[in-house]
Design an enzyme around this catalytic site. Structure first.
Site: not given
Length: 298
Positions: A11, A56, A173, A226, A254
């Site tokens: 379920k 279920t 940035r 990264q 961005h």
């Protein structure tokens, strides 16, 4: 000749809210629980026999009953109770996987005496996945939708360029992302009946890992998303000995500088357009030395 492969049933997304009434002060746990069971289930697929099938609907009822009988100390502990019940209670069920999302609430503090009003907290959702095969446990905790942003201390330059590259290099940035993190505990054998080890403190583990992720994001001068991802995962592994592996998925939210020159205005890193798509998606797993990866990719 066709052959039946791996299969499971259960379920999905049972919503359960548990209220603890401590006099005038109330406490709330709000979960979304999905149960998946596997084992001797060939015949229900091949002949339609339900002889080994626990409905279920029963798994849904079990979630509600356990919320009442055992309470909900943490998503991990609640999932462990459910998984053990299904695997040890039915001979045909060999493995149970419990996935849980927890939605946070905080009490609305007022000048009055009421302590039973709440507001949903933050954006992130706490997650847990508990798998039990009758002998060994696998507990993967995590969070999703934790939105973070650094308004400076991020650069992106020195990348490969080809005939289709238009992105300019930048030395300052905005760096923003929605953190989706899953971490796996080394604990796999409990002390129920002896021979195992005590389970980690799930609540402290979650809070500590979350704090580590945020601190590493804030303190890393980023030359790439990264690099930031690795520092976030490494901070968790270094500070949380109970955690063996963490997998991070970070979409790059961005923010592009708006060209204000047509209006005779200079944009000195002040006005940005927040783009929702397309977006870069950075993903990686960070492991403790000597540990093999086990968290599946999405």
């Amino acid at each position: 000749m066709p052959t039946l492969g791996q299969n499971q049933y259960g379920k999905a997304e049972t919503r359960v809210v548990r209220i603890v009434r401590d006099g005038a002060v109330h406490h709330i746990k709000d979960l979304n629980v999905s149960v998946a069971l596997s084992g001797d289930m060939d015949e229900v697929h091949l002949s339609g026999s339900n002889a080994n099938v626990l409905p279920t609907d029963t798994t849904k009822n079990t979630v509600y009953a356990f919320a009442k009988e055992h309470g909900i100390a943490s998503p991990e502990q609640f999932g462990i109770l459910l998984a053990r019940h299904f695997v040890t209670g039915q001979d045909a069920i060999h493995t149970a996987r419990i996935r849980i999302e927890e939605y946070g609430w905080e009490r609305i503090e007022t000048s009055g005496a009421a302590r039973h009003s709440f507001v949903r907290t933050g954006q992130e959702t706490r997650t847990a996945q508990i798998t039990f095969d009758g002998e060994r446990w696998e507990v993967i905790s995590g969070l999703t939708g934790l939105t973070v942003l650094n308004s400076t201390d991020s650069e992106f330059w020195g990348f490969v360029k080809d005939e289709y590259t238009t992105l300019p290099e930048v030395r300052d940035r905005i760096l923003a992302t929605d953190v989706h993190a899953r971490w796996r505990y080394g604990w796999c054998s409990d002390d129920d009946g002896g021979g195992g080890e005590p389970a980690p403190d799930w609540e402290r583990g979650y809070a500590g890992a979350r704090d580590d992720l945020l601190a590493a994001f804030a303190e890393t001068y980023s030359l790439s998303l990264q690099q930031t991802l690795y520092q976030m995962g490494a901070r968790v592994i270094e500070n949380r000995p109970a955690i063996d592996e963490i997998r991070l998925s970070l979409p790059n939210k961005h923010h592009f500088l708006v060209d204000l020159e047509p209006f005779g205005l200079k944009n000195d890193n002040e006005v940005y357009f927040a783009a929702d798509r397309p977006y870069g998606l950075i993903e990686a797993t960070i492991l403790r030395d000597g540990v093999r990866p086990r968290i599946a990719t999405d």
